[in-house]
Scaffold this motif. Structure first.
Motif, short mmCIF file in Angstrom:
data_model
loop_
_atom_site.label_atom_id
_atom_site.label_comp_id
_atom_site.label_asym_id
_atom_site.label_seq_id
_atom_site.Cartn_x
_atom_site.Cartn_y
_atom_site.Cartn_z
N THR A 22 -17.48 0.44 -7.10
CA THR A 22 -16.74 0.69 -5.87
C THR A 22 -15.48 1.50 -6.15
O THR A 22 -15.09 2.35 -5.33
N LYS A 26 -14.70 5.14 -4.42
CA LYS A 26 -13.43 5.49 -3.77
C LYS A 26 -12.85 6.77 -4.34
O LYS A 26 -12.33 7.60 -3.59
N TYR A 29 -14.96 9.65 -3.02
CA TYR A 29 -14.71 9.83 -1.59
C TYR A 29 -13.37 10.53 -1.36
O TYR A 29 -13.28 11.45 -0.55
N LEU A 63 -19.98 7.14 0.52
CA LEU A 63 -19.66 5.71 0.60
C LEU A 63 -20.89 4.82 0.48
O LEU A 63 -20.80 3.69 0.01
N ILE A 81 -13.87 -0.29 0.69
CA ILE A 81 -14.63 0.88 1.14
C ILE A 81 -14.53 1.01 2.66
O ILE A 81 -14.40 2.11 3.20
#
Length: 159
Positions: A22, A26, A29, A63, A81
């Motif tokens: 995760t 991030k 993203y 994501l 997220i």
């Protein structure tokens, strides 16, 4: 330092907590978001529908990549997220701090990240029995009605 391995873009550690994955999501993203910022920022002259389309076609797949597998992670990881999505959609809609995230999603006609992940999981696990891969046939039979371990990947369908 614990041993990490990356398989098809999913970072795995021994505990299978997906915290590192995760964090990686991030980072990816944020990099993609900065690349699209001039198009989707609050004062952009781009049409609202086009801004939403950029989010849905370019940013959201970052994501949700392989989400049927890692969606069983801790809620804190999922929430971090979700925060990225909420901030992006609020910026796209030019929403103020007092507008609720659910209202922004409703106005933009964008389902929540959890709903979208569940939809992807249903599609993924629904197609799994029709797969011709011999390694998948070797895997044990999965009883989705067994509620003993709710943190199994396929349980994301019923969240």
């Amino acid at each position: 330092m614990e041993k990490r391995s990356e398989i098809l873009g999913v970072i795995l550690v021994k505990q299978l907590n997906f915290r590192d994955h995760t964090r990686n999501i991030k980072g990816k993203y944020n990099k993609a978001f900065r690349a699209q910022y001039s198009l989707i920022r609050r004062n952009s002259s781009l049409n609202l529908n086009n801004k939403v389309l950029i989010y849905l076609a370019y940013l959201r797949p970052i994501l949700t990549y392989a989400s049927p597998i890692w969606a069983c992670t801790a809620e804190s990881n999922l929430w971090s997220i979700q925060v990225l999505e909420n901030k992006t959609l609020s910026m796209i809609a030019n929403a103020r701090w007092y507008h609720r995230n659910n209202d922004v999603r409703y106005v933009l006609n964008v389902p929540s990240l959890q709903q979208f992940i569940q939809k992807l999981a249903r599609k993924f696990y629904g197609k799994l029995p029709d797969n011709n891969n011999l390694e998948i046939f070797k895997s044990p039979v999965y009883d989705h009605n067994d509620q003993q371990n709710p943190k199994r990947p396929r349980m994301t369908i019923s969240l």
